[in-house]
Design a protein around this motif. Structure first.
Motif, short mmCIF file in Angstrom:
data_model
loop_
_atom_site.label_atom_id
_atom_site.label_comp_id
_atom_site.label_asym_id
_atom_site.label_seq_id
_atom_site.Cartn_x
_atom_site.Cartn_y
_atom_site.Cartn_z
N SER A 178 0.81 -1.22 0.00
CA SER A 178 0.00 0.00 0.00
C SER A 178 0.84 1.27 0.00
N ASP A 179 2.15 1.13 0.18
CA ASP A 179 3.05 2.30 0.19
C ASP A 179 3.09 2.90 -1.21
N PRO A 180 2.95 4.22 -1.35
CA PRO A 180 3.00 4.85 -2.68
C PRO A 180 4.27 4.51 -3.47
N LEU A 181 5.36 4.25 -2.76
CA LEU A 181 6.61 3.93 -3.45
C LEU A 181 6.54 2.60 -4.18
N SER A 182 5.60 1.73 -3.79
CA SER A 182 5.51 0.43 -4.44
C SER A 182 5.06 0.53 -5.89
N ALA A 183 4.55 1.69 -6.29
CA ALA A 183 4.15 1.89 -7.68
C ALA A 183 5.36 2.05 -8.60
N ARG A 184 6.53 2.26 -8.02
CA ARG A 184 7.76 2.44 -8.81
C ARG A 184 8.57 1.15 -8.80
N SER A 185 9.21 0.84 -9.94
CA SER A 185 9.97 -0.40 -10.05
C SER A 185 11.37 -0.26 -9.48
N CYS A 186 11.90 0.96 -9.44
CA CYS A 186 13.25 1.17 -8.94
C CYS A 186 13.29 2.43 -8.10
N LEU A 187 13.95 2.35 -6.94
CA LEU A 187 14.03 3.46 -6.01
C LEU A 187 15.48 3.80 -5.72
N ARG A 188 15.65 4.92 -5.03
CA ARG A 188 16.94 5.29 -4.45
C ARG A 188 16.77 5.41 -2.95
N LEU A 189 17.88 5.34 -2.21
CA LEU A 189 17.80 5.43 -0.76
C LEU A 189 17.10 6.71 -0.32
N ALA A 190 17.36 7.81 -1.01
CA ALA A 190 16.75 9.09 -0.63
C ALA A 190 15.23 9.03 -0.69
N ASP A 191 14.68 8.16 -1.55
CA ASP A 191 13.23 8.03 -1.65
C ASP A 191 12.61 7.46 -0.38
N LEU A 192 13.44 6.81 0.45
CA LEU A 192 12.94 6.14 1.64
C LEU A 192 12.97 7.03 2.88
N ALA A 193 13.17 8.31 2.69
CA ALA A 193 13.21 9.25 3.81
C ALA A 193 11.92 9.14 4.62
N GLY A 194 12.07 9.14 5.94
CA GLY A 194 10.93 9.04 6.84
C GLY A 194 10.54 7.63 7.21
N ARG A 195 11.17 6.65 6.56
CA ARG A 195 10.89 5.25 6.87
C ARG A 195 12.04 4.66 7.67
N VAL A 196 11.75 3.65 8.49
CA VAL A 196 12.78 3.08 9.35
C VAL A 196 12.95 1.59 9.08
N LEU A 197 14.14 1.08 9.41
CA LEU A 197 14.48 -0.33 9.27
C LEU A 197 14.11 -1.09 10.54
N PRO A 198 14.18 -2.42 10.53
CA PRO A 198 13.82 -3.19 11.73
C PRO A 198 14.60 -2.81 12.98
N ASP A 199 15.84 -2.32 12.82
CA ASP A 199 16.62 -1.94 14.01
C ASP A 199 16.36 -0.50 14.44
#
Length: 306
Positions: A178-199
């Motif tokens: 459901s994340d809007p970024l899933s509509a894109r086939s390729c991302l960059r790390l900068a696109d993931l701003a505001g999201r966190v990893l499991p740690d």
């Protein structure tokens, strides 16, 4: 000067880490006065002060800092020696393999099948652990050999180990479908701003905020990670071989062009003379080489799967 005893080192490390005789005594399960006497006896034996004591605090001297570093190494070595001796003396010997679940590049079933055909093969016991725990398991005697996944920009300490890289594969980002970024086939790390990893660290590679820096979050198992990704609480950077093995409707796997790849490395103690370990190393390297020569198999990743 007499050699130091393991008991003396354990006493000193407890005091040096707690910097408080009362807490150290409680940690050791003993009374404070005999602990204080033991530390003073150790200082007399070495001929140098190890601690600076006042009515308000306890601090390490330069000699104490040096002893703390070396004492930790010595105590770890003693613990590892005991574990290895107990393991070697078991009536039913086995080979202990440390790994992180699903971080085997899809090679593990084939490695194990080929290994069992070796004359020196022993029953394999899997020692599962989280990120970075495989090397620790080798050093403290809990494992005989390990499959170590490490990003190329985060090499691990190979001191005292023999290593053999098996394969390098890209990492993907797993995010909620459901994340809007899933509509894109390729991302960059900068696109993931505001999201966190499991740690708990920022997914875009920025430093954690002061409130969370240095925190030690609870280690999540794979099922928990998948659930948190599906509801959008976290994103995750699994190796590409995970995607075809764990397709989930609520998760999208996408390529991240500037995310460093992951190298799966085989590691074992440099001093090992075990025929079983040698056979496992031969089998694992041969299996990885055969897989690299025929990459179009079930291990091939599907980065755009959602």
């Amino acid at each position: 000067m007499n050699d130091l005893e393991v008991r003396q080192l354990r006493y000193f490390v407890a005091v040096a880490e707690e910097l408080h005789f009362g807490r150290a005594a409680e940690r050791l399960g003993m009374a404070q006065p005999p602990l204080s006497r033991a530390i003073r006896a150790l200082e007399r034996q070495l001929g140098v002060p190890l601690l600076e004591r006042t009515t308000r605090h306890v601090a390490l001297t330069p000699a104490g800092e040096t002893l703390l570093r070396d004492a930790r190494i010595a105590l770890d070595a003693v613990t590892a020696a005991a574990r290895r001796a107990r393991h070697a003396g078991r009536s039913e010997p086995g080979l202990r393999l440390a790994l992180k679940a699903d971080y085997d590049g899809g090679l593990l079933p084939r490695i194990l099948a080929a290994y069992q055909r070796e004359a020196a093969a022993l029953p394999v016991e899997l020692v599962l652990g989280g990120k970075g725990e495989q090397v620790t398991a080798l050093r403290d005697g809990r494992a005989d050999v390990a499959l170590v996944p490490a990003a190329v920009d985060e090499p691990f300490d190979v001191h005292g180990l023999d290593v053999e890289p098996l394969l390098t594969e890209p990492r993907l980002v797993a995010l909620a479908a459901s994340d809007p970024l899933s509509a894109r086939s390729c991302l960059r790390l900068a696109d993931l701003a505001g999201r966190v990893l499991p740690d708990g660290t920022p997914a875009d590679g920025r430093e954690a905020c002061p409130a969370t820096a240095g925190a030690r979050p609870r280690r999540l198992d794979l099922a928990e990670i998948f659930n948190l990704v599906e509801v959008g609480s976290i994103v995750w950077f699994p190796p590409a071989s995970v995607a075809p093995r764990h397709p989930r409707p609520g998760i999208a796997y996408r390529t991240v062009s500037d995310l460093p790849p992951l190298t799966l490395t085989l590691a074992w103690p440099h001093h090992s003379r075990s025929p079983a370990v040698a056979a496992f190393v031969r089998t694992a390297t041969a299996t990885a080489a055969a897989t690299a020569a025929h990459p179009a198999d079930e291990r091939a990743p599907q980065p755009a799967t959602s």
